[in-house]
Scaffold this active site. Structure first.
Site, mmCIF file in Angstrom:
data_model
loop_
_atom_site.group_PDB
_atom_site.id
_atom_site.type_symbol
_atom_site.label_atom_id
_atom_site.label_comp_id
_atom_site.label_asym_id
_atom_site.label_seq_id
_atom_site.Cartn_x
_atom_site.Cartn_y
_atom_site.Cartn_z
ATOM 1 N N HIS A 168 0.585 -1.110 0.232
ATOM 2 C CA HIS A 168 -0.181 0.746 -0.004
ATOM 3 C C HIS A 168 0.937 0.903 -0.014
ATOM 4 O O HIS A 168 0.639 2.056 -0.882
ATOM 5 C CB HIS A 168 -0.978 0.093 1.502
ATOM 6 C CG HIS A 168 -1.431 0.927 1.376
ATOM 7 N ND1 HIS A 168 -2.756 1.576 0.717
ATOM 8 C CD2 HIS A 168 -0.975 2.408 2.231
ATOM 9 C CE1 HIS A 168 -3.536 2.802 1.237
ATOM 10 N NE2 HIS A 168 -2.346 3.216 1.814
ATOM 11 N N GLU A 169 1.859 1.414 0.722
ATOM 12 C CA GLU A 169 2.675 2.566 1.145
ATOM 13 C C GLU A 169 3.242 2.424 -0.516
ATOM 14 O O GLU A 169 3.777 3.764 -0.467
ATOM 15 C CB GLU A 169 3.886 2.498 2.295
ATOM 16 C CG GLU A 169 3.188 2.037 3.409
ATOM 17 C CD GLU A 169 2.141 3.662 3.784
ATOM 18 O OE1 GLU A 169 2.558 4.560 3.135
ATOM 19 O OE2 GLU A 169 0.883 3.204 4.152
ATOM 20 N N HIS A 172 1.282 4.302 -3.147
ATOM 21 C CA HIS A 172 1.792 5.299 -3.427
ATOM 22 C C HIS A 172 3.097 6.616 -3.708
ATOM 23 O O HIS A 172 2.142 7.965 -4.641
ATOM 24 C CB HIS A 172 1.955 6.634 -1.474
ATOM 25 C CG HIS A 172 0.619 6.463 -1.057
ATOM 26 N ND1 HIS A 172 -0.647 6.605 -0.995
ATOM 27 C CD2 HIS A 172 0.217 5.628 0.320
ATOM 28 C CE1 HIS A 172 -1.491 6.624 -1.000
ATOM 29 N NE2 HIS A 172 -1.269 6.358 0.685
ATOM 30 N N GLU A 202 -6.345 7.328 -1.398
ATOM 31 C CA GLU A 202 -5.923 5.903 0.015
ATOM 32 C C GLU A 202 -6.469 4.425 -0.854
ATOM 33 O O GLU A 202 -5.970 3.567 -0.912
ATOM 34 C CB GLU A 202 -6.302 5.697 1.008
ATOM 35 C CG GLU A 202 -6.102 7.593 1.732
ATOM 36 C CD GLU A 202 -4.616 6.609 2.323
ATOM 37 O OE1 GLU A 202 -4.397 5.352 2.649
ATOM 38 O OE2 GLU A 202 -3.842 7.470 1.595
HETATM 39 ZN ZN LIG Z 1 -2.168 5.147 2.434
#
Ligand SMILES: [Zn+2]
Length: 282
Positions: A168-169, A172, A202
């Protein structure tokens, strides 16, 4: 000619990450079929957005590839200078082992192509560090600089769950969300970005991250399991990560992730079986 229908269908979801899943699924089927027809007749397909961002959405960027890299390098240096970095041990080994597999998945060209990630000209100097801190948090700076806090590692139940957070990170960073945020703030003013915009980033990071972890060989079901752990942690006194704050609520987040698990597994299977759409065909 071979192709990946499962991945092709995912492109439609990535176009509209904030859309309710049920309606997106119905639309996906129609879009998938129309894309297949486009492929059969060999013509271009004009349906849907044609922007340069993930899922071909419109995405303004403020930073050049070299600026992104420089900012990431400098911020990482400053953070690690002051932070209590864990130099070695099983936690560090674990974070580096999982992160390296995620970074390796970033090299899978058909996946990048289907998500429409803009990585040409961008350099990722992957680094992975663990910092002693009670917060359950992790982040990835532009240019591939990853930090995982020990508070998060206390909640994580498996490598697969750690992969979900790191992916997830990393998503980004791959989607240039920091650069996009700067570009949008120039237009509307600092601090005025809407919550729905934060949620879009997100949700997009959740979506890309789930595919990334799956293509790295981790179990995407564990992404959902991780958020259940986080819900439990929320009931206690544990600090919550930033990734909880500006996003869909936990229930909605788990529903979305759960709905993407099947398509992610199917896409990975298609890749493993060599059902890859040739370069240049959409
Ligand atoms: Zn995030």
């Amino acid at each position: 000619m071979q192709f990946i229908p499962a991945v092709i269908s995912e492109r439609a979801v990535l176009r509209c990450p904030t859309q309710h899943w049920a309606s997106a699924t119905r639309r996906n089927r129609a879009v998938t079929y129309s894309l297949l027809i486009c492929l059969v007749v060999g013509g271009g397909c004009s349906e849907g957005p044609q922007g340069t961002g993930p899922g071909r959405r419109e995405q303004p960027l403020a930073l050049s590839p070299s600026q992104e890299l420089q900012i990431g390098r400098e911020a990482y240096r400053q953070i690690l200078e002051k932070a209590p970095v864990v130099e070695s041990g099983p936690e560090v080994d674990r974070v580096r082992r999982v992160s390296k597999r995620i970074a390796k998945a970033v090299e899978i060209e058909p996946l990048l192509r289907e998500i429409n990630l803009r990585l040409d000209g961008y350099q990722f100097e992957w680094e992975y560090n663990v910092v002693e801190d009670d917060q359950a948090n992790a982040f990835c700076l532009p240019g591939g600089k990853v930090v995982v806090l020990t508070g998060l590692l206390k909640i994580i139940q498996s490598d697969d769950q750690l992969a979900a957070v790191i992916a997830h990170e990393v998503a980004h960073a791959l989607a240039h969300h920091a650069s996009e945020r700067i570009a949008r703030e120039r237009v509307v003013g600092r601090g005025l970005l809407s919550l729905s915009y934060n949620r879009l980033q997100e949700t997009e990071a959740d979506h890309i991250g789930l595919f990334l972890m799956t293509f790295a060989g981790y179990d995407p079901d564990e992404a959902v399991a991780f958020w259940k752990e986080m819900q439990n942690a929320r009931g206690g006194q544990v600090h919550l990560p930033e990734i909880i704050s500006d996003h869909p609520n936990d229930t909605r987040r788990m529903q979305q992730l759960q709905a993407w698990v099947g398509p992610a597994k199917a896409a990975k299977r298609a890749l493993d079986e060599g059902r890859v759409m040739p370069v240049g065909r959409r």
